[in-house]
Design an enzyme around this catalytic site. Structure first.
Site, PDB file in Angstrom:
ATOM      1  CG  ASP A  70      -2.082   0.925   1.110  1.00  0.00           C
ATOM      2  OD1 ASP A  70      -2.415   1.328  -0.027  1.00  0.00           O
ATOM      3  OD2 ASP A  70      -2.665   1.278   2.153  1.00  0.00           O
ATOM      4  N   GLY A  71       0.326   2.325  -0.557  1.00  0.00           N
ATOM      5  CA  GLY A  71       1.006   3.617  -0.493  1.00  0.00           C
ATOM      6  C   GLY A  71       1.596   4.098  -1.811  1.00  0.00           C
ATOM      7  N   GLY A  79       0.015   5.432  -4.328  1.00  0.00           N
ATOM      8  CA  GLY A  79      -0.596   6.717  -4.668  1.00  0.00           C
ATOM      9  C   GLY A  79       0.012   7.855  -3.856  1.00  0.00           C
ATOM     10  CD1 TRP A  81       7.427   6.531  -2.760  1.00  0.00           C
ATOM     11  CD2 TRP A  81       6.935   6.961  -4.905  1.00  0.00           C
ATOM     12  NE1 TRP A  81       8.615   6.594  -3.460  1.00  0.00           N
ATOM     13  CE2 TRP A  81       8.333   6.859  -4.779  1.00  0.00           C
ATOM     14  CE3 TRP A  81       6.400   7.229  -6.165  1.00  0.00           C
ATOM     15  CZ2 TRP A  81       9.194   7.013  -5.858  1.00  0.00           C
ATOM     16  CZ3 TRP A  81       7.258   7.397  -7.248  1.00  0.00           C
ATOM     17  CH2 TRP A  81       8.646   7.289  -7.089  1.00  0.00           C
ATOM     18  NE  ARG A  95      -4.405   6.666  -7.272  1.00  0.00           N
ATOM     19  CZ  ARG A  95      -4.232   6.306  -5.992  1.00  0.00           C
ATOM     20  NH1 ARG A  95      -3.995   7.215  -5.089  1.00  0.00           N
ATOM     21  NH2 ARG A  95      -4.333   5.041  -5.639  1.00  0.00           N
ATOM     22  CB  THR A 106     -12.824  -8.429  -4.628  1.00  0.00           C
ATOM     23  OG1 THR A 106     -12.728  -8.357  -3.190  1.00  0.00           O
ATOM     24  CG2 THR A 106     -12.392  -9.806  -5.082  1.00  0.00           C
ATOM     25  CG  ASN A 150      -7.773  -2.337  -5.220  1.00  0.00           C
ATOM     26  OD1 ASN A 150      -6.842  -3.111  -5.000  1.00  0.00           O
ATOM     27  ND2 ASN A 150      -8.036  -1.332  -4.391  1.00  0.00           N
ATOM     28  NE  ARG A 167      -2.891  -1.360   4.400  1.00  0.00           N
ATOM     29  CZ  ARG A 167      -4.148  -1.487   3.972  1.00  0.00           C
ATOM     30  NH1 ARG A 167      -4.919  -2.450   4.441  1.00  0.00           N
ATOM     31  NH2 ARG A 167      -4.641  -0.653   3.081  1.00  0.00           N
ATOM     32  NE  ARG A 172      -8.011   0.512   5.289  1.00  0.00           N
ATOM     33  CZ  ARG A 172      -7.894   1.821   5.524  1.00  0.00           C
ATOM     34  NH1 ARG A 172      -8.127   2.300   6.708  1.00  0.00           N
ATOM     35  NH2 ARG A 172      -7.549   2.652   4.547  1.00  0.00           N
ATOM     36  CB  SER A 206      -7.753  -3.801   2.757  1.00  0.00           C
ATOM     37  OG  SER A 206      -7.528  -2.590   3.430  1.00  0.00           O
TER      38      SER A 206
HETATM   39  C1  IPE Z   1      -5.341  -2.865  -0.196  1.00  0.00           C
HETATM   40  O1  IPE Z   1      -5.034  -1.541  -0.446  1.00  0.00           O
HETATM   41  C2  IPE Z   1      -5.327  -3.618  -1.482  1.00  0.00           C
HETATM   42  C3  IPE Z   1      -4.025  -3.814  -2.114  1.00  0.00           C
HETATM   43  C4  IPE Z   1      -2.882  -3.464  -1.601  1.00  0.00           C
HETATM   44  C5  IPE Z   1      -4.076  -4.459  -3.392  1.00  0.00           C
HETATM   45  P1  IPE Z   1      -6.172  -0.445  -0.634  1.00  0.00           P
HETATM   46  O2  IPE Z   1      -5.477   0.873  -0.768  1.00  0.00           O
HETATM   47  O3  IPE Z   1      -7.087  -0.821  -1.739  1.00  0.00           O
HETATM   48  O4  IPE Z   1      -6.964  -0.557   0.749  1.00  0.00           O
HETATM   49  P2  IPE Z   1      -7.929   0.459   1.487  1.00  0.00           P
HETATM   50  O5  IPE Z   1      -8.953   0.885   0.484  1.00  0.00           O
HETATM   51  O6  IPE Z   1      -7.087   1.616   1.939  1.00  0.00           O
HETATM   52  O7  IPE Z   1      -8.484  -0.316   2.638  1.00  0.00           O
HETATM   53  C1  IPE Z   2      -1.474   0.143  -3.392  1.00  0.00           C
HETATM   54  O1  IPE Z   2      -1.256   1.518  -3.399  1.00  0.00           O
HETATM   55  C2  IPE Z   2      -1.626  -0.413  -4.772  1.00  0.00           C
HETATM   56  C3  IPE Z   2      -2.950  -0.956  -5.080  1.00  0.00           C
HETATM   57  C4  IPE Z   2      -3.958  -1.038  -4.240  1.00  0.00           C
HETATM   58  C5  IPE Z   2      -3.142  -1.440  -6.429  1.00  0.00           C
HETATM   59  P1  IPE Z   2      -2.471   2.527  -3.423  1.00  0.00           P
HETATM   60  O2  IPE Z   2      -2.797   2.847  -4.861  1.00  0.00           O
HETATM   61  O3  IPE Z   2      -3.609   2.038  -2.626  1.00  0.00           O
HETATM   62  O4  IPE Z   2      -1.800   3.783  -2.741  1.00  0.00           O
HETATM   63  P2  IPE Z   2      -2.491   4.830  -1.762  1.00  0.00           P
HETATM   64  O5  IPE Z   2      -3.124   4.056  -0.645  1.00  0.00           O
HETATM   65  O6  IPE Z   2      -3.495   5.574  -2.586  1.00  0.00           O
HETATM   66  O7  IPE Z   2      -1.364   5.694  -1.308  1.00  0.00           O
HETATM   67 MG    MG Z   3      -4.151   2.308  -0.658  1.00  0.00          MG
END
Ligand code: IPE
Ligand code: IPE
Ligand code: MG
Length: 231
Positions: A14-15, A17, A19, A27, A60, A62, A178, A184, A186
């Site tokens: 995660d993260g 976006g 970054w 993104r 599921t 996303n 995570r 969490r 997720s």
């Molecule tokens: C969890 O990240 C799913 C993946 C890393 C693929 P999300 O960014 O989708 O989770 P939420 O929405 O913050 O819970």
């Molecule tokens: C995780 O990074 C990648 C996927 C869920 C595909 P995010 O895209 O959720 O990044 P943030 O949470 O927006 O920073």
């Molecule tokens: Mg995320």
């Protein structure tokens, strides 16, 4: 100290976006940077003798993201999986893709089938990419496949477990970690997380490297796993 090795590590990546946002980039640039980090952590995990590495790549949920981002991620799967086959082969990496692939774009399904087939002999490390993966969905699919075999059977824990994808190949997860600070799951590995160790780290996924894996392994080794018993 945990006496067991960390055999199966799972990472909620995660993260990406955040970054990118920090750098005023789109993104998508974060997802590309995440991909580079992913390669580093596969190699670092292999070096540390982690045998199974699950990576949460697309949930599921996303699909709720803007079409442009979903399409970008699906195209990344369709293009990068096959283009990395040489790397997987040279490092003896087996790739499995966990989740409901039936609803993915055809090009992504073809790429997944190809990479699974071409890496099936390898076992230095098995990387389980979780794509269109949801813990709820996985349990429902397992129960439905049990009922398909025998509509009158009594559902048991063993039956649910034995009907989950790759149950015969991939052992139960030892630790779920995570990146990016959120605490969490997720919808990740809900069945298996029952007794997994958990770890939450602030570092955004694109900044993960070998050092982060070493920190995770050290944390795991400091845990005492009791599984309801006494230590
Ligand atoms: C969890 O990240 C799913 C993946 C890393 C693929 P999300 O960014 O989708 O989770 P939420 O929405 O913050 O819970
Ligand atoms: C995780 O990074 C990648 C996927 C869920 C595909 P995010 O895209 O959720 O990044 P943030 O949470 O927006 O920073
Ligand atoms: Mg995320």
């Amino acid at each position: 100290m945990s006496t067991e090795n960390l055999t199966h590590l799972a990472v909620i990546m995660d993260g990406n976006g955040r970054w990118a946002k920090k750098r005023n980039l789109p993104r998508t640039a974060g997802h590309l940077a995440g991909l580079k980090a992913l390669k580093k952590i596969i190699l670092a995990s292999k070096k540390s003798d982690v045998k199974f590495l699950s990576l949460y790549a697309f949930s599921t949920e996303n699909w709720r993201r803007p079409d442009s981002e979903v399409n970008y991620l699906m195209n990344l799967i369709a293009s990068k999986l096959p283009s990395e086959i040489k790397f997987y082969k040279s490092e003896q990496i087996r790739i499995l893709v966990r989740g409901d692939r039936t609803n993915l774009p055809k090009a992504a399904i073809n790429a997944i089938n190809k990479v699974e087939d071409e890496t099936k002999e390898f076992s230095a490390i098995t990387v389980i990419l979780c794509i269109n993966y949801g813990g709820h969905d996985e349990i429902v699919r397992s129960v439905n496949s049990i009922l398909k075999e025998n509509p009158t059977t009594e559902i048991t824990e063993d039956l649910i477990k034995s009907h989950m994808q790759f149950n015969d190949i991939v052992p139960c997860v030892d630790m779920i970690v995570r990146s990016a600070g959120e605490k969490r799951l997720s919808n990740f590995l809900l069945w298996e997380s029952a007794y997994a160790e958990l770890g939450f780290y602030d570092t955004l996924f694109p900044d993960w490297d070998e050092q982060m894996i070493n920190i995770v392994i050290k944390d795991y080794q400091s845990r005492i796993r009791k599984f309801g018993g006494i230590s």
